[in-house]
Scaffold this motif. Sequence first.
Motif, short mmCIF file in Angstrom:
data_model
loop_
_atom_site.label_atom_id
_atom_site.label_comp_id
_atom_site.label_asym_id
_atom_site.label_seq_id
_atom_site.Cartn_x
_atom_site.Cartn_y
_atom_site.Cartn_z
N THR A 114 -32.72 -20.10 98.51
CA THR A 114 -31.54 -20.75 98.88
C THR A 114 -31.20 -20.09 100.23
OG1 THR A 114 -31.03 -20.94 96.67
CG2 THR A 114 -29.00 -20.71 98.08
N ILE A 115 -30.66 -20.77 101.07
CA ILE A 115 -30.40 -20.09 102.19
C ILE A 115 -28.87 -20.10 102.86
CG2 ILE A 115 -30.90 -20.05 105.04
CD1 ILE A 115 -33.66 -21.35 104.16
N ILE A 116 -28.18 -19.07 103.15
CA ILE A 116 -26.86 -19.33 103.65
C ILE A 116 -27.24 -18.88 105.30
CG2 ILE A 116 -24.33 -18.33 103.82
CD1 ILE A 116 -24.49 -17.70 100.79
N TYR A 117 -27.11 -20.16 105.75
CA TYR A 117 -27.32 -20.11 107.20
C TYR A 117 -25.89 -20.10 108.03
CZ TYR A 117 -28.92 -21.47 111.76
OH TYR A 117 -29.19 -21.27 113.27
N CYS A 118 -25.73 -18.95 108.89
CA CYS A 118 -24.56 -18.65 109.62
C CYS A 118 -24.54 -19.20 111.13
CB CYS A 118 -24.28 -17.18 109.67
SG CYS A 118 -24.28 -16.46 107.91
N LEU A 119 -23.38 -19.56 111.78
CA LEU A 119 -23.45 -19.72 112.92
C LEU A 119 -21.67 -19.41 113.41
CD1 LEU A 119 -23.29 -23.71 113.62
CD2 LEU A 119 -22.64 -22.64 111.48
N GLY A 120 -21.45 -19.43 114.75
CA GLY A 120 -20.12 -19.22 115.04
C GLY A 120 -20.18 -19.05 116.37
N GLU A 121 -19.03 -19.04 117.18
CA GLU A 121 -19.03 -18.88 118.45
C GLU A 121 -18.17 -17.42 119.19
OE1 GLU A 121 -16.96 -20.60 116.83
OE2 GLU A 121 -14.91 -20.13 117.82
N PRO A 122 -18.35 -16.99 120.23
CA PRO A 122 -17.63 -15.95 120.86
C PRO A 122 -16.38 -16.30 121.41
CG PRO A 122 -19.37 -16.46 122.12
CD PRO A 122 -19.55 -17.22 120.91
N LEU A 123 -15.10 -15.67 121.37
CA LEU A 123 -13.85 -16.19 121.97
C LEU A 123 -14.10 -16.96 123.42
CD1 LEU A 123 -11.03 -15.85 121.33
CD2 LEU A 123 -10.75 -13.81 122.54
N GLU A 124 -14.96 -16.25 124.18
CA GLU A 124 -15.08 -16.86 125.66
C GLU A 124 -15.53 -18.46 125.34
OE1 GLU A 124 -16.61 -14.05 124.55
OE2 GLU A 124 -18.29 -14.54 125.40
N VAL A 125 -16.27 -18.74 124.64
CA VAL A 125 -16.79 -20.11 124.53
C VAL A 125 -15.56 -21.04 123.78
CG1 VAL A 125 -18.30 -21.50 123.16
CG2 VAL A 125 -19.04 -19.37 123.95
N ARG A 126 -14.89 -20.40 122.84
CA ARG A 126 -13.76 -21.22 122.06
C ARG A 126 -12.58 -21.33 123.37
NH1 ARG A 126 -11.14 -23.13 117.78
NH2 ARG A 126 -12.97 -22.90 116.51
N GLN A 127 -12.30 -20.47 124.25
CA GLN A 127 -11.50 -20.47 125.23
C GLN A 127 -11.91 -21.61 126.51
OE1 GLN A 127 -11.22 -16.49 126.06
NE2 GLN A 127 -9.19 -16.17 124.75
N GLU A 128 -13.08 -22.03 126.30
CA GLU A 128 -13.59 -22.94 127.33
C GLU A 128 -13.28 -24.40 126.80
OE1 GLU A 128 -17.77 -22.78 128.47
OE2 GLU A 128 -17.68 -20.62 128.37
N GLY A 129 -12.92 -24.43 125.70
CA GLY A 129 -12.62 -25.92 125.14
C GLY A 129 -13.58 -26.37 124.03
N GLN A 130 -12.96 -27.62 123.84
CA GLN A 130 -13.67 -28.33 122.65
C GLN A 130 -15.14 -28.66 123.07
OE1 GLN A 130 -12.13 -28.39 120.08
NE2 GLN A 130 -13.58 -29.60 118.91
N GLU A 131 -15.58 -29.12 124.13
CA GLU A 131 -16.82 -29.39 124.76
C GLU A 131 -17.79 -28.27 124.54
OE1 GLU A 131 -18.72 -31.86 128.41
OE2 GLU A 131 -16.60 -32.63 127.81
N ALA A 132 -17.30 -27.29 125.23
CA ALA A 132 -18.30 -26.04 125.23
C ALA A 132 -18.32 -25.61 123.62
CB ALA A 132 -17.55 -24.92 126.11
N LEU A 133 -17.36 -25.66 122.95
CA LEU A 133 -17.43 -25.35 121.57
C LEU A 133 -18.49 -25.97 120.87
CD1 LEU A 133 -16.20 -23.52 119.07
CD2 LEU A 133 -14.84 -25.29 118.91
N GLN A 134 -18.59 -27.26 120.87
CA GLN A 134 -19.51 -28.28 120.27
C GLN A 134 -20.81 -28.05 120.67
OE1 GLN A 134 -18.24 -32.42 119.63
NE2 GLN A 134 -20.48 -33.05 119.81
N GLU A 135 -20.91 -27.79 122.07
CA GLU A 135 -22.21 -27.48 122.48
C GLU A 135 -22.83 -26.27 122.03
OE1 GLU A 135 -24.01 -26.86 126.82
OE2 GLU A 135 -22.51 -28.20 126.80
N TYR A 136 -22.02 -25.18 121.84
CA TYR A 136 -22.44 -24.01 121.56
C TYR A 136 -22.98 -23.86 119.90
CZ TYR A 136 -22.93 -18.73 121.30
OH TYR A 136 -23.02 -17.46 120.88
N LEU A 137 -21.93 -24.35 119.24
CA LEU A 137 -22.27 -24.60 117.72
C LEU A 137 -23.52 -25.53 117.54
CD1 LEU A 137 -18.51 -24.87 116.43
CD2 LEU A 137 -20.12 -22.78 116.33
N PHE A 138 -23.53 -26.62 117.99
CA PHE A 138 -24.54 -27.48 117.84
C PHE A 138 -25.88 -26.84 118.23
CE2 PHE A 138 -22.20 -31.79 117.14
CZ PHE A 138 -21.36 -31.11 116.19
#
Length: 231
Positions: A114-138
Amino acid sequence: MIFAANFKTNHTRASTKAYIQTLESLAQKVENPIYVFPPLSAIDDFATSKLVVGVQNAYPARNGAFTGEVGVEQLEEFAIKTILIGHSERREILGESQESVAKKFAFFKEQGFTIIYCLGEPLEVRQEGQEALQEYLFAQLEGIDLSYEKLIVAYEPIWAIGTGVSATTADIRATHQLLKKVITQAPLLYGGSAKLDNIKEIADISEVDGVLVGSASLDAHNFFAMIEASR
Ligand code: PGA
Protein backbone atom coordinates in the motif's frame (compact mmCIF):
# COMPACT_ATOMS: atom_id res chain seq x y z
CA MET A 1 -12.03 9.51 6.21
CA ILE A 2 -8.58 7.97 6.23
CA PHE A 3 -6.26 9.13 9.03
CA ALA A 4 -2.50 8.82 8.70
CA ALA A 5 0.09 9.83 11.32
CA ASN A 6 3.57 10.71 10.07
CA PHE A 7 5.96 10.85 13.04
CA LYS A 8 8.92 11.93 10.87
CA THR A 9 12.05 11.90 13.09
CA ASN A 10 10.09 11.94 16.33
CA HIS A 11 9.33 9.31 18.96
CA THR A 12 11.58 6.56 20.24
CA ARG A 13 11.08 2.81 20.18
CA ALA A 14 9.58 2.94 23.68
CA SER A 15 7.30 5.92 23.06
CA THR A 16 6.11 4.47 19.73
CA LYS A 17 5.14 1.23 21.47
CA ALA A 18 3.19 3.15 24.11
CA TYR A 19 1.56 5.32 21.44
CA ILE A 20 0.41 2.32 19.43
CA GLN A 21 -1.03 0.62 22.51
CA THR A 22 -2.89 3.80 23.48
CA LEU A 23 -4.27 4.52 20.02
CA GLU A 24 -5.19 0.88 19.45
CA SER A 25 -7.30 0.84 22.61
CA LEU A 26 -8.86 4.29 22.00
CA ALA A 27 -9.76 3.38 18.43
CA GLN A 28 -11.53 0.09 19.11
CA LYS A 29 -14.89 1.43 17.98
CA VAL A 30 -13.57 3.54 15.12
CA GLU A 31 -14.33 2.46 11.56
CA ASN A 32 -11.90 4.88 9.88
CA PRO A 33 -8.74 3.36 8.41
CA ILE A 34 -5.82 4.55 10.55
CA TYR A 35 -2.19 4.45 9.41
CA VAL A 36 0.83 5.14 11.60
CA PHE A 37 4.32 5.84 10.23
CA PRO A 38 6.91 5.69 13.04
CA PRO A 39 10.65 6.13 12.48
CA LEU A 40 12.36 2.98 11.14
CA SER A 41 14.17 2.26 14.39
CA ALA A 42 10.82 1.96 16.19
CA ILE A 43 9.29 -0.52 13.73
CA ASP A 44 8.21 -3.77 15.32
CA ASP A 45 5.70 -6.51 14.67
CA PHE A 46 2.97 -4.61 16.50
CA ALA A 47 -0.09 -6.62 17.41
CA THR A 48 -2.72 -4.25 16.10
CA SER A 49 -6.13 -4.90 14.66
CA LYS A 50 -7.26 -1.28 14.21
CA LEU A 51 -4.04 0.35 13.01
CA VAL A 52 -1.87 -0.20 9.98
CA VAL A 53 1.80 0.50 10.63
CA GLY A 54 3.95 1.55 7.69
CA VAL A 55 7.38 3.02 6.99
CA GLN A 56 8.23 6.58 6.02
CA ASN A 57 10.83 5.33 3.53
CA ALA A 58 12.73 2.25 2.39
CA TYR A 59 15.16 1.35 -0.37
CA PRO A 60 13.71 -0.17 -3.54
CA ALA A 61 15.49 -3.52 -3.28
CA ARG A 62 14.89 -6.79 -1.46
CA ASN A 63 18.40 -6.72 0.00
CA GLY A 64 21.93 -6.02 -1.18
CA ALA A 65 24.83 -3.58 -0.91
CA PHE A 66 23.03 -0.32 -0.05
CA THR A 67 24.81 1.03 3.00
CA GLY A 68 22.49 2.63 5.51
CA GLU A 69 19.31 1.52 3.78
CA VAL A 70 16.51 -0.90 4.64
CA GLY A 71 14.95 -3.15 2.00
CA VAL A 72 11.94 -5.40 1.68
CA GLU A 73 13.58 -8.37 3.40
CA GLN A 74 14.01 -6.30 6.57
CA LEU A 75 10.42 -4.99 6.37
CA GLU A 76 8.99 -8.48 5.92
CA GLU A 77 10.38 -9.44 9.31
CA PHE A 78 7.85 -7.01 10.81
CA ALA A 79 5.06 -7.72 8.31
CA ILE A 80 5.31 -4.15 6.96
CA LYS A 81 3.43 -3.74 3.67
CA THR A 82 2.78 0.02 3.67
CA ILE A 83 5.08 2.89 2.69
CA LEU A 84 5.09 6.66 2.23
CA ILE A 85 6.70 7.76 -1.04
CA GLY A 86 7.44 11.23 -2.40
CA HIS A 87 7.12 13.26 0.80
CA SER A 88 8.32 16.82 0.19
CA GLU A 89 10.92 16.54 2.96
CA ARG A 90 12.53 13.64 1.08
CA ARG A 91 12.29 15.47 -2.22
CA GLU A 92 13.70 18.73 -0.81
CA ILE A 93 16.07 17.72 1.99
CA LEU A 94 17.21 14.32 0.73
CA GLY A 95 17.21 15.36 -2.93
CA GLU A 96 14.88 12.66 -4.28
CA SER A 97 14.10 13.43 -7.92
CA GLN A 98 10.80 12.61 -9.63
CA GLU A 99 12.67 9.88 -11.48
CA SER A 100 13.88 8.20 -8.28
CA VAL A 101 10.49 8.64 -6.60
CA ALA A 102 8.79 7.00 -9.61
CA LYS A 103 11.30 4.12 -9.54
CA LYS A 104 10.63 3.60 -5.85
CA PHE A 105 6.89 3.66 -6.55
CA ALA A 106 7.20 1.05 -9.32
CA PHE A 107 9.27 -1.22 -7.09
CA PHE A 108 6.95 -1.12 -4.09
CA LYS A 109 3.92 -1.50 -6.33
CA GLU A 110 5.51 -4.64 -7.74
CA GLN A 111 5.92 -5.86 -4.14
CA GLY A 112 2.21 -5.26 -3.48
CA PHE A 113 2.69 -2.50 -0.90
CA THR A 114 0.00 0.00 0.00
CA ILE A 115 1.55 3.31 -1.05
CA ILE A 116 0.74 6.74 0.30
CA TYR A 117 2.17 8.90 -2.46
CA CYS A 118 2.76 12.57 -1.57
CA LEU A 119 2.92 15.65 -3.73
CA GLY A 120 2.68 19.38 -3.15
CA GLU A 121 3.94 22.75 -4.29
CA PRO A 122 6.16 25.41 -2.71
CA LEU A 123 4.72 28.89 -2.09
CA GLU A 124 6.48 30.49 -5.09
CA VAL A 125 4.70 28.10 -7.45
CA ARG A 126 1.28 28.77 -5.94
CA GLN A 127 1.92 32.52 -6.22
CA GLU A 128 2.68 32.14 -9.93
CA GLY A 129 -0.93 31.17 -10.58
CA GLN A 130 -3.14 28.32 -11.61
CA GLU A 131 -1.26 27.21 -14.71
CA ALA A 132 2.09 26.98 -12.90
CA LEU A 133 0.42 25.13 -10.02
CA GLN A 134 -1.15 22.56 -12.31
CA GLU A 135 2.06 22.03 -14.25
CA TYR A 136 4.08 21.57 -11.04
CA LEU A 137 1.64 19.14 -9.42
CA PHE A 138 1.06 17.07 -12.55
CA ALA A 139 4.84 16.76 -13.03
CA GLN A 140 4.91 15.07 -9.62
CA LEU A 141 2.55 12.43 -10.97
CA GLU A 142 4.88 11.52 -13.83
CA GLY A 143 5.71 7.83 -13.84
CA ILE A 144 3.10 7.06 -11.16
CA ASP A 145 0.46 4.44 -11.94
CA LEU A 146 -2.68 6.20 -10.72
CA SER A 147 -4.77 3.11 -11.31
CA TYR A 148 -2.79 1.04 -8.77
CA GLU A 149 -5.44 -0.36 -6.45
CA LYS A 150 -3.34 0.03 -3.29
CA LEU A 151 -2.57 3.69 -3.94
CA ILE A 152 -3.55 6.56 -1.66
CA VAL A 153 -2.44 10.06 -2.70
CA ALA A 154 -1.68 12.87 -0.25
CA TYR A 155 -1.72 16.49 -1.39
CA GLU A 156 0.51 18.49 0.94
CA PRO A 157 1.30 22.10 0.03
CA ILE A 158 4.86 22.60 1.27
CA TRP A 159 4.09 26.04 2.72
CA ALA A 160 1.49 24.48 5.03
CA ILE A 161 3.67 21.66 6.37
CA GLY A 162 4.82 22.16 9.94
CA THR A 163 3.99 25.86 9.81
CA GLY A 164 0.79 25.76 11.85
CA VAL A 165 -0.96 27.49 8.95
CA SER A 166 -3.01 25.08 6.88
CA ALA A 167 -4.28 25.87 3.39
CA THR A 168 -7.72 27.51 3.33
CA THR A 169 -10.70 25.28 2.71
CA ALA A 170 -11.20 27.05 -0.63
CA ASP A 171 -7.60 26.29 -1.68
CA ILE A 172 -7.87 22.67 -0.54
CA ARG A 173 -11.15 22.17 -2.37
CA ALA A 174 -9.89 23.79 -5.59
CA THR A 175 -6.62 21.85 -5.61
CA HIS A 176 -8.34 18.55 -4.82
CA GLN A 177 -10.80 19.20 -7.64
CA LEU A 178 -7.87 19.82 -9.97
CA LEU A 179 -6.05 16.65 -8.86
CA LYS A 180 -9.20 14.55 -9.04
CA LYS A 181 -9.38 15.24 -12.77
CA VAL A 182 -6.51 12.75 -13.08
CA ILE A 183 -6.67 10.86 -9.78
CA THR A 184 -9.99 9.18 -10.36
CA GLN A 185 -9.74 6.02 -8.24
CA ALA A 186 -7.30 6.57 -5.39
CA PRO A 187 -8.42 8.31 -2.20
CA LEU A 188 -6.95 11.82 -1.92
CA LEU A 189 -5.73 13.00 1.48
CA TYR A 190 -4.87 16.54 2.54
CA GLY A 191 -1.77 17.24 4.65
CA GLY A 192 -0.21 20.40 6.08
CA SER A 193 -0.97 21.65 9.59
CA ALA A 194 -4.12 19.55 9.92
CA LYS A 195 -4.97 19.73 13.62
CA LEU A 196 -7.80 19.53 16.14
CA ASP A 197 -8.81 23.16 15.46
CA ASN A 198 -9.36 22.72 11.74
CA ILE A 199 -10.06 19.01 11.23
CA LYS A 200 -13.82 19.41 11.11
CA GLU A 201 -13.74 21.98 8.33
CA ILE A 202 -11.17 19.97 6.38
CA ALA A 203 -13.20 16.76 6.84
CA ASP A 204 -16.31 18.56 5.58
CA ILE A 205 -14.72 19.25 2.18
CA SER A 206 -16.28 16.58 -0.01
CA GLU A 207 -13.16 16.24 -2.17
CA VAL A 208 -11.05 15.32 0.89
CA ASP A 209 -10.91 11.59 1.60
CA GLY A 210 -8.63 11.81 4.61
CA VAL A 211 -5.66 13.55 6.20
CA LEU A 212 -1.93 12.96 6.59
CA VAL A 213 -0.93 14.52 9.90
CA GLY A 214 2.55 15.36 11.21
CA SER A 215 2.88 17.52 14.35
CA ALA A 216 -0.69 17.07 15.56
CA SER A 217 -0.40 13.28 15.34
CA LEU A 218 2.50 12.99 17.78
CA ASP A 219 0.24 12.73 20.80
CA ALA A 220 -2.05 9.68 20.55
CA HIS A 221 -4.88 11.34 22.49
CA ASN A 222 -4.76 14.45 20.32
CA PHE A 223 -4.69 12.39 17.13
CA PHE A 224 -7.63 10.32 18.36
CA ALA A 225 -9.50 13.53 19.24
CA MET A 226 -9.04 14.58 15.60
CA ILE A 227 -10.53 11.30 14.41
CA GLU A 228 -13.47 11.78 16.75
CA ALA A 229 -13.95 15.44 15.75
CA SER A 230 -14.09 14.57 12.05
CA ARG A 231 -17.11 12.31 12.48
P1 PGA B 1 2.29 18.73 9.60
O1 PGA B 1 3.03 17.67 8.62
O2 PGA B 1 0.96 18.13 9.94
O3 PGA B 1 3.21 18.85 10.78
O4 PGA B 1 2.15 19.99 8.83
C1 PGA B 1 2.31 16.99 7.63
C2 PGA B 1 3.24 16.12 6.82
O5 PGA B 1 4.35 16.56 6.48
O6 PGA B 1 2.90 14.97 6.48
